[in-house]
Design a protein around this motif. Structure first.
Motif, PDB file in Angstrom:
ATOM      1  N   GLU A  14     -30.976  27.298  37.154  1.00 59.67           N
ATOM      2  CA  GLU A  14     -31.779  26.972  37.387  1.00 59.67           C
ATOM      3  C   GLU A  14     -33.332  27.660  37.630  1.00 59.67           C
ATOM      4  O   GLU A  14     -34.268  27.891  36.593  1.00 59.67           O
ATOM      5  N   HIS A  46     -18.442  29.938  42.176  1.00 61.47           N
ATOM      6  CA  HIS A  46     -18.579  28.669  41.346  1.00 61.47           C
ATOM      7  C   HIS A  46     -19.539  28.899  40.414  1.00 61.47           C
ATOM      8  O   HIS A  46     -20.599  29.757  40.335  1.00 61.47           O
ATOM      9  N   HIS A  48     -21.921  29.811  36.967  1.00 60.03           N
ATOM     10  CA  HIS A  48     -23.054  28.887  35.558  1.00 60.03           C
ATOM     11  C   HIS A  48     -23.382  31.125  34.952  1.00 60.03           C
ATOM     12  O   HIS A  48     -23.451  31.331  35.692  1.00 60.03           O
ATOM     13  N   SER A  81     -18.723  26.473  35.866  1.00 58.02           N
ATOM     14  CA  SER A  81     -19.425  24.890  36.332  1.00 58.02           C
ATOM     15  C   SER A  81     -19.015  23.912  34.514  1.00 58.02           C
ATOM     16  O   SER A  81     -19.500  24.868  34.043  1.00 58.02           O
ATOM     17  N   GLY A  83     -20.953  21.457  34.741  1.00 56.27           N
ATOM     18  CA  GLY A  83     -22.079  20.927  34.789  1.00 56.27           C
ATOM     19  C   GLY A  83     -23.246  21.146  33.540  1.00 56.27           C
ATOM     20  O   GLY A  83     -24.250  20.817  33.191  1.00 56.27           O
ATOM     21  N   GLY A  84     -23.023  22.060  33.964  1.00 52.87           N
ATOM     22  CA  GLY A  84     -24.118  23.221  32.689  1.00 52.87           C
ATOM     23  C   GLY A  84     -25.499  23.404  33.117  1.00 52.87           C
ATOM     24  O   GLY A  84     -25.837  23.248  34.508  1.00 52.87           O
ATOM     25  N   VAL A  86     -28.995  21.071  32.297  1.00 50.60           N
ATOM     26  CA  VAL A  86     -29.581  19.168  32.509  1.00 50.60           C
ATOM     27  C   VAL A  86     -29.338  19.294  30.703  1.00 50.60           C
ATOM     28  O   VAL A  86     -29.734  18.151  30.283  1.00 50.60           O
ATOM     29  N   SER A 105     -15.871  21.846  37.943  1.00 50.13           N
ATOM     30  CA  SER A 105     -16.585  21.403  38.820  1.00 50.13           C
ATOM     31  C   SER A 105     -16.798  20.152  37.781  1.00 50.13           C
ATOM     32  O   SER A 105     -16.115  19.635  36.629  1.00 50.13           O
ATOM     33  N   THR A 107     -18.937  16.513  37.978  1.00 52.60           N
ATOM     34  CA  THR A 107     -19.589  16.022  38.417  1.00 52.60           C
ATOM     35  C   THR A 107     -19.483  13.922  38.087  1.00 52.60           C
ATOM     36  O   THR A 107     -19.115  13.704  37.069  1.00 52.60           O
ATOM     37  N   PHE A 113     -32.717  14.834  38.215  1.00 52.44           N
ATOM     38  CA  PHE A 113     -32.480  15.792  38.652  1.00 52.44           C
ATOM     39  C   PHE A 113     -34.108  16.774  38.868  1.00 52.44           C
ATOM     40  O   PHE A 113     -34.495  17.561  37.828  1.00 52.44           O
ATOM     41  N   PHE A 118     -29.375  14.529  35.223  1.00 53.52           N
ATOM     42  CA  PHE A 118     -27.689  15.443  35.255  1.00 53.52           C
ATOM     43  C   PHE A 118     -27.054  13.870  34.601  1.00 53.52           C
ATOM     44  O   PHE A 118     -26.811  13.343  35.314  1.00 53.52           O
ATOM     45  N   GLU A 227     -28.020  29.555  43.396  1.00 51.83           N
ATOM     46  CA  GLU A 227     -27.778  28.365  43.010  1.00 51.83           C
ATOM     47  C   GLU A 227     -28.160  27.052  43.566  1.00 51.83           C
ATOM     48  O   GLU A 227     -29.274  26.625  43.146  1.00 51.83           O
TER      49      GLU A 227
HETATM   50  N1  KMH Z   1     -27.037  22.786  37.285  1.00 56.91           N
HETATM   51  C1  KMH Z   1     -27.302  21.330  37.717  1.00 56.91           C
HETATM   52  C2  KMH Z   1     -27.892  20.545  36.272  1.00 56.91           C
HETATM   53  C3  KMH Z   1     -22.411  21.895  38.108  1.00 56.91           C
HETATM   54  O1  KMH Z   1     -22.572  22.769  38.361  1.00 56.91           O
HETATM   55  O2  KMH Z   1     -21.246  21.069  38.168  1.00 56.91           O
HETATM   56  C4  KMH Z   1     -25.438  20.509  37.616  1.00 56.91           C
HETATM   57  C5  KMH Z   1     -24.748  22.162  38.109  1.00 56.91           C
HETATM   58  C6  KMH Z   1     -23.387  20.580  38.382  1.00 56.91           C
HETATM   59  O3  KMH Z   1     -25.261  22.433  38.629  1.00 56.91           O
END
Ligand code: KMH
Ligand code: ZN
Length: 275
Positions: A14, A46, A48, A81, A83-84, A86, A105, A107, A113, A118, A227
Motif C-alpha cells: 500500500e 511476511h 510483499h 503474501s 494477498g498481494g 487489492v 498468508s 485471508t 479495505f 480485498f 506494511e
Molecule cells: N495488501 C492487502 C490488500 C496478505 O498479505 O495476505 C492484503 C494483505 C494480506 O496484505
C-alpha cells in the motif's frame, strides 16, 4: 519459559516509496532490512515485493529470487503474501506458491479495505488452501474480521488440517472496513479461534500499540512492520522496520515471553527444515 514469535511485515503493497523513502522496496533493501530485523528479534518475515518502479508485483521470477535471497541472508521463516495488492488477480495470487516459500498468508474472507475491496471468495480460499497443502507450504490464516474466524472453522471442518498440522492465525486489526484495533475486539476474536490454534496480532496505523499490548496480555504473538504502520509515535515517522521489531522484542521481554528464534518459530509453525 514461553516465548513470542515476532513477525515483521516490512513492505506491504500500500505505501508509496515516494511518500515513505525508508520503505524497503528493492531486493537489497529487503534483505538488509530482514537481517536487521532478525538481529532485533524477528522470527518470520511476511513478504510483499515491488517492481523496478517500486510498484507492487507478483512477478514469479522476482518472488523466487526473493525467497532465495532471504534464505541465503537470514534464518527467518519466509512467508510470501498471497494477498498481494487489492488490484492483483486471483490467478496471480495462487501462483505465488510456485515460488516455494516456507509459509503463505491465506485471508479468510473478503473485506472492505479503505476505499477498495480485498477480495477472497470461498472457492479461491479452498483452492489456495489445497494448493498450499500440496506444495507443503504452511498457511497463516489472516483474519481481518470476526466473520473470517467463522470461515476459518468452515475451512478446517471441510478440508482438514493444513500442511504441518498446526493452525496459526494473524489478527489484522484496525483496517478501515475490518474489525477495530482494540483490546475488547481482540479478546472476542481470540475466544472464537479454533482450539489449539496459535495467533499473532497486528494493529494498523495508530492501533499498533493498543493491539500489541492487548496481544501480549492475552498470550499472543506479535506482528509489526511498515506494511502496517509507518509512524513510530505521533508525528515521528518510522526510521526502519528494525526499530519496530526492537520495540516489540523489548515489550515481549518485559512480559517475560522473550522473542523466539527462527528455529523455534519453525517448530511452532510446523515448517519443514530448510530446503
Ligand atoms: N495488501 C492487502 C490488500 C496478505 O498479505 O495476505 C492484503 C494483505 C494480506 O496484505
Ligand atoms: Zn501482507
Amino acid at each position: 519459559m514461553a516465548s513470542t514469535l515476532i513477525t515483521v511485515a516490512p513492505t506491504g503493497a500500500e505505501h508509496l516509496k515516494a511518500a515513505v523513502p525508508q520503505l524497503p522496496t528493492t531486493l537489497d533493501e529487503l534483505v538488509a532490512e530482514a537481517k536487521a530485523c532478525q538481529a532485533a528479534g524477528a522470527g518470520l518475515v511476511h513478504v510483499h515485493i515491488r517492481d523496478a518502479d517500486a510498484r507492487p508485483t507478483l512477478d514469479l521470477g522476482r518472488l523466487k529470487e526473493t525467497v532465495a535471497a532471504l534464505r541465503e541472508g537470514t534464518d527467518l521463516v519466509v512467508q510470501l503474501s498471497t494477498g498481494g495488492s487489492v488490484h492483483d488477480p486471483l490467478e496471480a495470487r495462487l501462483r505465488v506458491l510456485e515460488a516455494a516459500p516456507d509459509s503463505c498468508s491465506l485471508t479468510c474472507g473478503t473485506v472492505n479495505f479503505g476505499d477498495d475491496v480485498f477480495l477472497n471468495p470461498w472457492p479461491f480460499m479452498v483452492e489456495l488452501y489445497e494448493a498450499a497443502r500440496e506444495a507443503q507450504v504452511v498457511p497463516e490464516f489472516e483474519l481481518f474480521d470476526l466473520g473470517h474466524i467463522a470461515t476459518l472453522h468452515r475451512l478446517l471442518g471441510d478440508l482438514g488440517a493444513p500442511h504441518g498440522g498446526h493452525v496459526h492465525c494473524d489478527l489484522v486489526m484496525g483496517v478501515p472496513g475490518g474489525m477495530p484495533g482494540n483490546a475488547a475486539t481482540l479478546v472476542q476474536a481470540v475466544s472464537a479461534l479454533p482450539p489449539g490454534a496459535t495467533w499473532s496480532a497486528t494493529g494498523i496505523g495508530r492501533t499498533s500499540l493498543p493491539v500489541m499490548f492487548a496481544a501480549l496480555s492475552a498470550g499472543g504473538h506479535l506482528r509489526v512492520g511498515m506494511e502496517d504502520t509507518v509512524s513510530f509515535a505521533r508525528g515521528r515517522p518510522v526510521t526502519g522496520n528494525a526499530e519496530l521489531v526492537e520495540r516489540a522484542a523489548a515489550l515481549s521481554e518485559l512480559a517475560q515471553r522473550p522473542a523466539m528464534r527462527p528455529d523455534q518459530a519453525r517448530a511452532l509453525l510446523g515448517v519443514n527444515g530448510r530446503r
